[in-house]
Design an enzyme around this catalytic site. Structure first.
Site, PDB file in Angstrom:
ATOM      1  N   LYS A 174      -5.092  -7.805  -9.663  1.00 38.65           N
ATOM      2  CA  LYS A 174      -3.713  -7.345  -9.471  1.00 38.65           C
ATOM      3  C   LYS A 174      -2.966  -8.295  -8.538  1.00 38.65           C
ATOM      4  O   LYS A 174      -1.770  -8.540  -8.729  1.00 38.65           O
ATOM      5  CB  LYS A 174      -3.705  -5.936  -8.870  1.00 38.65           C
ATOM      6  CG  LYS A 174      -4.180  -4.827  -9.816  1.00 38.65           C
ATOM      7  CD  LYS A 174      -3.985  -3.467  -9.138  1.00 38.65           C
ATOM      8  CE  LYS A 174      -4.897  -2.380  -9.665  1.00 38.65           C
ATOM      9  NZ  LYS A 174      -4.567  -1.859 -10.976  1.00 38.65           N
TER      10      LYS A 174
ATOM     11  N   GLU B  81       1.314  -2.882  -0.811  1.00 39.62           N
ATOM     12  CA  GLU B  81       2.697  -2.872  -1.276  1.00 39.62           C
ATOM     13  C   GLU B  81       3.415  -1.625  -0.798  1.00 39.62           C
ATOM     14  O   GLU B  81       2.795  -0.666  -0.344  1.00 39.62           O
ATOM     15  CB  GLU B  81       2.796  -3.045  -2.808  1.00 39.62           C
ATOM     16  CG  GLU B  81       2.055  -2.043  -3.627  1.00 39.62           C
ATOM     17  CD  GLU B  81       2.007  -2.390  -5.131  1.00 39.62           C
ATOM     18  OE1 GLU B  81       1.949  -3.569  -5.511  1.00 39.62           O
ATOM     19  OE2 GLU B  81       2.022  -1.437  -5.926  1.00 39.62           O
TER      20      GLU B  81
ATOM     21  N   HIS C 190      -3.506   9.604  -9.993  1.00 42.23           N
ATOM     22  CA  HIS C 190      -3.034   8.302 -10.500  1.00 42.23           C
ATOM     23  C   HIS C 190      -3.523   8.013 -11.907  1.00 42.23           C
ATOM     24  O   HIS C 190      -3.563   6.869 -12.336  1.00 42.23           O
ATOM     25  CB  HIS C 190      -3.418   7.157  -9.568  1.00 42.23           C
ATOM     26  CG  HIS C 190      -2.883   7.313  -8.175  1.00 42.23           C
ATOM     27  ND1 HIS C 190      -1.547   7.406  -7.914  1.00 42.23           N
ATOM     28  CD2 HIS C 190      -3.507   7.413  -6.982  1.00 42.23           C
ATOM     29  CE1 HIS C 190      -1.368   7.549  -6.611  1.00 42.23           C
ATOM     30  NE2 HIS C 190      -2.543   7.563  -6.021  1.00 42.23           N
TER      31      HIS C 190
ATOM     32  N   ARG D 262      -5.126  -5.167 -23.205  1.00 44.01           N
ATOM     33  CA  ARG D 262      -5.856  -4.452 -24.251  1.00 44.01           C
ATOM     34  C   ARG D 262      -4.905  -3.448 -24.885  1.00 44.01           C
ATOM     35  O   ARG D 262      -3.770  -3.302 -24.448  1.00 44.01           O
ATOM     36  CB  ARG D 262      -7.020  -3.694 -23.613  1.00 44.01           C
ATOM     37  CG  ARG D 262      -6.544  -2.803 -22.468  1.00 44.01           C
ATOM     38  CD  ARG D 262      -7.620  -1.873 -21.968  1.00 44.01           C
ATOM     39  NE  ARG D 262      -7.313  -1.326 -20.661  1.00 44.01           N
ATOM     40  CZ  ARG D 262      -6.525  -0.296 -20.429  1.00 44.01           C
ATOM     41  NH1 ARG D 262      -5.967   0.339 -21.437  1.00 44.01           N
ATOM     42  NH2 ARG D 262      -6.286   0.121 -19.215  1.00 44.01           N
TER      43      ARG D 262
HETATM   44  P1  ADP Z   1      -4.704   1.324 -12.226  1.00 37.46           P
HETATM   45  O1  ADP Z   1      -5.326  -0.019 -12.411  1.00 37.46           O
HETATM   46  O2  ADP Z   1      -5.616   2.285 -11.577  1.00 37.46           O
HETATM   47  O3  ADP Z   1      -4.034   1.802 -13.466  1.00 37.46           O
HETATM   48  P2  ADP Z   1      -2.005   0.876 -11.194  1.00 37.46           P
HETATM   49  O4  ADP Z   1      -1.611  -0.260 -10.312  1.00 37.46           O
HETATM   50  O5  ADP Z   1      -1.569   0.807 -12.615  1.00 37.46           O
HETATM   51  O6  ADP Z   1      -3.563   1.048 -11.111  1.00 37.46           O
HETATM   52  O7  ADP Z   1      -1.472   2.218 -10.545  1.00 37.46           O
HETATM   53  C1  ADP Z   1      -1.826   3.489 -11.061  1.00 37.46           C
HETATM   54  C2  ADP Z   1      -0.798   4.527 -10.613  1.00 37.46           C
HETATM   55  O8  ADP Z   1      -0.675   4.557  -9.175  1.00 37.46           O
HETATM   56  C3  ADP Z   1       0.600   4.285 -11.096  1.00 37.46           C
HETATM   57  O9  ADP Z   1       0.825   4.751 -12.395  1.00 37.46           O
HETATM   58  C4  ADP Z   1       1.422   5.040 -10.061  1.00 37.46           C
HETATM   59  O10 ADP Z   1       1.394   6.416 -10.320  1.00 37.46           O
HETATM   60  C5  ADP Z   1       0.657   4.810  -8.786  1.00 37.46           C
HETATM   61  N1  ADP Z   1       1.197   3.642  -8.035  1.00 37.46           N
HETATM   62  C6  ADP Z   1       0.834   2.367  -8.192  1.00 37.46           C
HETATM   63  N2  ADP Z   1       1.526   1.547  -7.367  1.00 37.46           N
HETATM   64  C7  ADP Z   1       2.353   2.338  -6.653  1.00 37.46           C
HETATM   65  C8  ADP Z   1       3.333   2.098  -5.608  1.00 37.46           C
HETATM   66  N3  ADP Z   1       3.580   0.898  -5.118  1.00 37.46           N
HETATM   67  N4  ADP Z   1       3.994   3.164  -5.111  1.00 37.46           N
HETATM   68  C9  ADP Z   1       3.736   4.418  -5.573  1.00 37.46           C
HETATM   69  N5  ADP Z   1       2.832   4.701  -6.528  1.00 37.46           N
HETATM   70  C10 ADP Z   1       2.142   3.680  -7.079  1.00 37.46           C
HETATM   71 MG    MG Z   2      -2.483   1.035 -14.451  1.00 34.58          MG
END
Ligand code: ADP
Ligand code: MG
Length: 674
Positions: free
Chosen positions: A116, A200, A235, A296
């Site tokens: 990421k 972040e 999440h 994917r």
């Molecule tokens: P994963 O690889 O587990 O899918 P993501 O980076 O896609 O991780 O994040 C999963 C979820 O976490 C997002 O859909 C959102 O709900 C929450 N999330 C991610 N980043 C943030 C952020 N900066 N602020 C608030 N919620 C976040």
């Molecule tokens: Mg994700």
């Protein structure tokens, strides 16, 4: 086109890929673990090869065996599905080395998006908007803490290698940063073998909006609009829909172009999704930031298929075969509205604890699968699709994730799609492991979801309405049991008491008693024939006029207290599960004679609710513990479960150590009286 492909996955996605392959005249090879020898995906394919034991690492992650199977069966390409090996660049390389086409992006593109942090750095260069934060190499704790101060609290610490909602910590104030960082890094190291993190800004009240994109080997890249996946738990996605409510055409194009820029920056080929986090500004405008790219096909791709009329697996096969994309950007049209619900074996009221067990009953709403452009052509009742990887009688095992199936509906607009989803969930009858079906229905009908007041905390915000709600009312459930008992007696006697008004006896008398158990609470019910021949049902001291007609297939038309209901009753031994419009209730209809002498030596033990691995123990011998105190953490079905003391006591002995694998029902530690 390929003559034969191997599907390196299981469950619904393997079945789904097989379906498209069949339509295109491509033969399919399944792979399977011991537990999956007779699984639906094995049946869905033309050939199948056994690749090992139940744990994913012994089978679906054993890529050398998968490659051997492909070569032995003469497959030309490998479809990885999602999860497992789908985002493993080494596997993609190994496929190429073995002369097989990997149906996915080039390994370099997987690698570029695999971290990421590195992906954010790349996207920054490509001019894609990012969540403000720090994603550098240096992970010195003091530096990270300074960066968090600079970003401003609350912040989110994320494992660079994380996925599936794991390896994330929200931190609200500077004092908590160091501890949260350490715990996040521990989890990241244990789960992903890499403890690098990024920090972040935590976006408050965000929406998760993602763009589906597709690129071919000829340099074409298009976006197939967006999906809103804001409804999440832990999440992880629960409901997904397309298009995103409130999305303007201009914003859609802007996000689509940003996603295409992201894909082009890494030389992308095939299906991919760029996930954005979106925040609504005070003026109602939507600002969006890149979150990550998944290299994917996504679980929720069917909603995109429903609104575009294109089969994305077909696109994947064509692109992997070297053909150009089947459509150009200008050819793509968005039509109607689609919503997907992920049906999982889990207990929402117990922190979404995954459940296992045999699917004694598995009934789906009548459905018509979407075919090419079928969404647009289908009539009003045709827009329900079920993607399942299991059949009635199959078991949900602890070895894989808890998703049973996906229910996808399409409507002319969101209101129609919502109504269809509610009806489809109502017609979904599952008996066996606990499921989230009733919970999904409550979420779908919540004011927040139905008015599209979406953000990732929706379930949390609505918890009072969607969690811990009663099932079907007891009198109605008792009426179902009584209706079925009447029908059974009729069948046994070969008579027809339904149409007889007089003289008919219940079990030889004019009164029959039922001992019903709901959870741990016992309720008595009686069914009596009155002097005028009418029936009366008594439950917990209240009485209702009652009559019932069998409708065939476990269904009964019941009149209870003058109200008409259609009840469906499934029976396995003493277990009866009654479904009605308003919900369902599982109860035990106890045969008292069969239970004399039960209840010896039960209770008060700390046992494993499912097979899994012990990953933490929070008590040692001699510790005095209180009921409800967390004593152990287990990992199963890709989730962690905290196990609490069943009562007050003193820990006498630990029976397992951290890292041990335990069987379902195993006692984890001995708890002595105080
Ligand atoms: P994963 O690889 O587990 O899918 P993501 O980076 O896609 O991780 O994040 C999963 C979820 O976490 C997002 O859909 C959102 O709900 C929450 N999330 C991610 N980043 C943030 C952020 N900066 N602020 C608030 N919620 C976040
Ligand atoms: Mg994700």
């Amino acid at each position: 086109m390929f003559k034969k492909i191997l599907i390196a996955n299981r469950g619904e996605i393997a079945c789904r890929v097989a379906k498209t392959a069949r339509r295109l005249g491509v033969r399919t090879v399944a792979v399977y673990s011991d537990a999956d020898a007779d699984a639906a995906h094995v049946r869905a394919c033309d050939e199948a090869v056994h690749i090992g034991g139940n744990a994913a690492k012994d089978s679906y992650l054993q890529w050398q065996r998968i490659l051997d199977a492909a070569q032995a069966t003469g497959a030309q390409a490998v479809h990885p599905g999602y999860g497992f090996l789908s985002e493993n660049e080494d596997f993609a390389r190994a496929c190429a080395a073995a002369g097989l086409v990997f149906i996915g992006p080039p390994p370099e593109a997987i690698a570029a998006m695999g971290s990421k942090a590195a992906a954010k750095a790349l996207m920054e260069q490509a001019g894609v908007p990012l969540v403000p934060g720090y994603h550098g190499q240096d992970n010195d704790p003091a530096l990270l803490a300074r960066e968090a101060d600079r970003i401003g609290y609350p912040v989110l610490i994320k494992a660079s290698a994380g996925g599936g909602g794991r390896g994330m910590r929200r931190v609200d104030q500077a004092e908590d940063f160091a501890a949260a960082l350490a715990s996040c890094q521990r989890e990241a190291k244990a789960s992903f073998g890499n403890d690098h993190v990024l920090v972040e800004r935590y976006v408050t009240r965000p929406r998760h909006i993602e763009i589906q994109l597709f690129a071919d080997t000829q340099g074409n890249c298009v976006y197939l609009f967006e999906r809103d996946c804001s409804v999440q738990r832990r999440h992880q996605k629960v409901l997904e829909e397309a298009p995103a409510p409130g999305m303007s055409a201009a914003r859609r194009a802007e996000m689509g172009q940003a996603a295409v820029a992201a894909a082009q920056a890494v030389g992308y080929v095939g299906a991919g999704t760029v996930e954005f986090i979106a925040e609504e500004l005070d003026d109602g405008d939507l600002r969006f930031y890149f979150m990550e790219m998944n290299t994917r096909l996504q679980v929720e791709h069917p909603v995109t298929e429903a609104i575009t009329g294109h089969d994305l697996v077909e696109w994947q096969l064509r692109v992997a075969d070297g053909q150009p994309l089947p459509a150009r950007q200008d050819d793509l049209r968005l039509h109607g509205h689609a919503i997907e619900a992920r049906i999982c074996a889990e207990n929402p009221d117990a922190g979404f604890l995954p459940a296992t067990g045999r699917l004694a009953v598995l009934r789906w709403p009548a459905h018509v699968a979407f075919q090419r452009n079928a969404a647009q052509d289908a009539g009003p009742s045709a827009a329900v699709r079920v993607d399942a990887g299991v059949r009635e009688g199959d078991a949900i095992s602890p070895f894989y994730d808890s998703m049973i199936a996906k229910l996808i509906v399409w409507g002319e607009d969101r209101a129609q799609a919502l109504a269809r989803l509610d009806a489809a969930l109502q017609a979904t009858h599952i008996v066996g492991p606990a499921t989230n079906v009733a919970f999904l229905r409550r979420v779908v009908n919540s004011t927040a979801f139905s008015t599209a007041d979406l953000d990732t905390a929706l379930i949390e915000r609505e918890r009072a309405q969607v969690l811990n709600q009663p099932g079907l009312a007891l009198p109605l459930a008792a009426a179902g049991v009584a209706a079925q008992a009447l029908a059974a007696e009729t069948a046994a006697e070969g008579a027809d008491p339904w149409s007889r008004r007089n003289g008919w006896r219940l079990h030889g008398g004019a009164r029959r008693r039922f001992d019903l158990l709901v959870g741990k609470t016992a309720h008595g019910a009686t069914l009596e024939r009155l002097h005028d021949g009418a029936l009366r049902l008594g439950v917990a001291g209240e009485f209702w006029s009652f009559s019932a007609q069998p409708l065939g297939g476990s269904r009964y038309d019941v009149l209870l207290g003058g109200q008409r209901h259609t009840l469906t009753v499934y029976r396995q031994g003493e277990r009866a599960t009654v479904f009605a419009d308003g919900g369902s209730l599982e109860l035990l209809d106890i045969d008292p004679i069969a239970h004399a002498g039960d209840h010896a030596g039960e209770g008060g033990r700390l046992t494993a609710p499912m097979p899994g691995k012990v990953i933490a123990l929070h008590a040692k011998p001699g510790d005095a513990v209180k009921a409800g105190q967390a004593l152990a953490v287990m990992e199963a079905m890709k989730m962690e479960h905290t196990l609490a003391a069943p009562r007050d006591g003193v820990v006498a002995e630990l029976l397992y150590a951290v890292g041990d694998q335990v069987a379902e029902g195993a006692e984890l530690l001995k708890l002595a009286e105080d």
